[in-house]
Design a protein around this motif. Sequence first.
Motif, PDB file in Angstrom:
ATOM      1  N   TYR A 120       0.838  -1.203   0.000  1.00 31.58           N
ATOM      2  CA  TYR A 120       0.000   0.000   0.000  1.00 31.58           C
ATOM      3  C   TYR A 120       0.865   1.241   0.000  1.00 31.58           C
ATOM      4  O   TYR A 120       1.878   1.300   0.682  1.00 31.58           O
ATOM      5  CB  TYR A 120      -0.841   0.041   1.272  1.00 31.58           C
ATOM      6  N   ASP A 121       0.459   2.257  -0.737  1.00 25.20           N
ATOM      7  CA  ASP A 121       1.078   3.567  -0.555  1.00 25.20           C
ATOM      8  C   ASP A 121       0.107   4.425   0.261  1.00 25.20           C
ATOM      9  O   ASP A 121      -0.948   3.955   0.689  1.00 25.20           O
ATOM     10  CB  ASP A 121       1.448   4.193  -1.902  1.00 25.20           C
ATOM     11  N   ASP A 122       0.474   5.698   0.464  1.00 25.93           N
ATOM     12  CA  ASP A 122      -0.361   6.586   1.280  1.00 25.93           C
ATOM     13  C   ASP A 122      -1.773   6.671   0.751  1.00 25.93           C
ATOM     14  O   ASP A 122      -2.727   6.787   1.497  1.00 25.93           O
ATOM     15  CB  ASP A 122       0.222   8.010   1.264  1.00 25.93           C
ATOM     16  N   ARG A 166      -2.599  11.906  -9.751  1.00 20.65           N
ATOM     17  CA  ARG A 166      -1.511  11.395  -8.925  1.00 20.65           C
ATOM     18  C   ARG A 166      -0.228  11.239  -9.729  1.00 20.65           C
ATOM     19  O   ARG A 166       0.850  11.584  -9.291  1.00 20.65           O
ATOM     20  CB  ARG A 166      -1.925  10.050  -8.349  1.00 20.65           C
ATOM     21  N   ARG A 199      -3.773   3.670   1.787  1.00 20.47           N
ATOM     22  CA  ARG A 199      -3.976   3.708   3.241  1.00 20.47           C
ATOM     23  C   ARG A 199      -5.023   4.741   3.629  1.00 20.47           C
ATOM     24  O   ARG A 199      -5.904   4.488   4.436  1.00 20.47           O
ATOM     25  CB  ARG A 199      -2.653   4.063   3.937  1.00 20.47           C
ATOM     26  N   THR A 200      -4.922   5.920   3.004  1.00 19.54           N
ATOM     27  CA  THR A 200      -5.876   6.983   3.316  1.00 19.54           C
ATOM     28  C   THR A 200      -7.297   6.522   3.019  1.00 19.54           C
ATOM     29  O   THR A 200      -8.207   6.716   3.818  1.00 19.54           O
ATOM     30  CB  THR A 200      -5.552   8.237   2.469  1.00 19.54           C
ATOM     31  N   ASP A 215      -8.514   4.118   5.669  1.00 16.30           N
ATOM     32  CA  ASP A 215      -8.774   4.816   6.939  1.00 16.30           C
ATOM     33  C   ASP A 215     -10.072   5.617   6.872  1.00 16.30           C
ATOM     34  O   ASP A 215     -10.861   5.637   7.815  1.00 16.30           O
ATOM     35  CB  ASP A 215      -7.613   5.766   7.283  1.00 16.30           C
ATOM     36  N   HIS A 234      -6.599  12.412  -6.642  1.00 16.96           N
ATOM     37  CA  HIS A 234      -6.889  13.072  -5.374  1.00 16.96           C
ATOM     38  C   HIS A 234      -7.803  14.240  -5.644  1.00 16.96           C
ATOM     39  O   HIS A 234      -7.639  14.933  -6.626  1.00 16.96           O
ATOM     40  CB  HIS A 234      -5.616  13.669  -4.771  1.00 16.96           C
TER      41      HIS A 234
END
Lengths: 552, 177
Positions: free
Chosen positions: A4-6, B160, A9-10, A13, B175
Amino acid sequence: MYVYDDFDRTLVDERVNEFRDQVARRLSGELTEDEFKPLRLMNGVYLQLHAYMLRVAIPYGTLSSEQLRTLAHIARRYDRDYGHFTTRQNLQFNWIKLSDLPDVMADLAKAGLHGMQTSGNCVRNVTTDQWGGVAPDEIEDPRIWAEILRQHSTMHPEFTYLPRKFKIAITAAAHDRAAVRVHDIGLRLHKNGAGESGFEVVVGGGLGRTPFVGKTIKPFLPKRDLLSYVEAILRVYNQYGRRDNIYKARIKILVHEMGAEKFGAEVDAEWQNIKDGALAIDLAFIADIASRFRYPKYENLANEPPALTQVRSRNSRFDTWFRNSVTPHKQRGYAIVTLSLKPEGAPPGDATSEQMDAIASLADRYSFSEIRVAHEQNLVLPHVAQRDLPVLWEQLEKIGVATPNVGLVSDIIACPGLDYCSLANTRSIPVAQELTRRFKNLGTQRELGRLHINISGCINACGHHHVGHIGILGVEKNGQEFFQITLGGRADEKAELGCLLGPAVPYAEVADVIEDVVAAYVELRDQPNELFVDTVKRIGVEPFKERVYAAR
Amino acid sequence: MPLVKNGAVVEDRFTRVLDDAAIVDDVPVIMPAARLLADVGDLAGRRGATGVLWPNDRDISQLAPHLDRLALVALDFPNFRDGRAYSQARILRERYNYRGELRATGQVLRDQFLLLHRAGFDSFEVSKPADASAFAETIARYSVVYQPADAGTPAALRRRNASSKAGARVHLREHDA
Ligand code: SF4
């Protein structure tokens, strides 16, 4: 491993936070159960007979040792000290409290795990070959494509409220270990005449009440078009799939009612509109996803080292296990090891917290910290140096996961059935347990060769009985448990549905009947190495029926 | 039922007309699909804005020739688990480049706001008042999404991997800015 990258993960979460809020609104009454149900299902939370069940996704069946330890921790802390591996590379906890669920999910999220889309009318956990990345017969690692599809289908703004659940499976090997022909979409990565690789796209396969083997609607789809084509299929299904009758809502019914050719034409028409848009896949994108898969740094080792061959020749129990549970690896000097979760008399696919912890440690020591979950409800250590096999075997024996019955008659696939499931007509785990006792003699099992028994406790077919070499389906007759038996099913590249043997038999007689079926096979096979499923193919079910029912 | 537009609860300026009710020339109206298709010729000279309520089981391509005369298209969720209108919304936005108001009506609940918004809806007839006031907070719940589907709000998105491949076409992971 996929790391996983950020970004990943984000998202997980944020999903945990959202679910925490949804549970709070349910508990306060702001959400009705009717409104809450699809939300909890899409986080893997079912209401079963006795408690809530949580289904954790194990994308493409790959787990790190840290993740397996997290699963052990959850079993210990929030459940009854065990977990159940399913036929779709998921893990189920059967005894979780609703109020604990947000914390459980937060613990899972820390290890990069979640229950997203393991249930509900959305695109489910994408499954693939449990040997992805290590199988000698694959053309490339199918998990990269499973991950691409996983990302594409996670919280998809258009396809989260489909007519019904939607399952995708991928294989990239000559031998199909992912059962792609009995999925809503099956993808077979292969090479065309020009040596380019692309996908054969199969739609409308599935088991359940109305089983179908899927139809090929695209023999060769270039890789760049995978997402746009899948999106086109989903869009046609989302608009035209039946919503008036839950039993007719799967895509297989739409494909059947429209005809595969017309369905394929509709998909093509839709696809033409979007194929050159934002979903066209370029090499940089594939490389980006592939770069987050970590592969072990293998040592340069020879095949069949003396450390292995010597023990094989002097220890026949080890040799038996080796011949049954160890499979060739892509990398010279290494092997793939299957851990049987089917010891005699136990419920298929269960693992205790202690076993999970121990397997995680063995993976750290002998398999580059990686574990796989097989759809046969077994676990796999995918990268074991051949020289380590004897010591690994001793450790596996100690924790009870070295029964050399992989692929044999006691390696039974069974759904949870009446012991847990609120939809069940009959028990299925006790049937499996009894059969493992009847066939406990390993010599006899080996002598019978590859033979898959699959058991489902109702027509929903979670135990995939239609594609078992022997399928056992629980039905209810006047309040009693009865079982229908089918022969000759298979889920691999020659996928076929089993044929009914004869009238259903009561609970007390199932194991006897299966023993008779197996005895009939031994008499009827034309040579000792003709597999059960091949004998049925050659002579049909009639000769079996005569022998089995004559005595009854 | 509160109407949410641009993230806030607002007054609905449109009136719904049933099949045979008279239409006042300068009042913004939402009419049934069948009537729109039957009277399409008469609508050209109207002074008030015209909207249509399109059912989720009618082919949305039938609406395409009339889109430039419409100020609003309302798509229906007879119940929130019936997701057909998500596809209709994306087809209107992405294939037919419809830029007018796209309204979600029917059983419209908080936990579907984000999906609706990302599928291209920009106004919402929300079933529960408490959900309506939680709108802005709810759609801000996720800072990341995987798909490039947000037809309505492409400018708000940052790619990204954009720096690594100018001109590349796949941007699965985006994003919100
Ligand atoms: S097959 Fe039926 S009994 Fe078995 S798990 Fe599925 S729904 Fe439950």
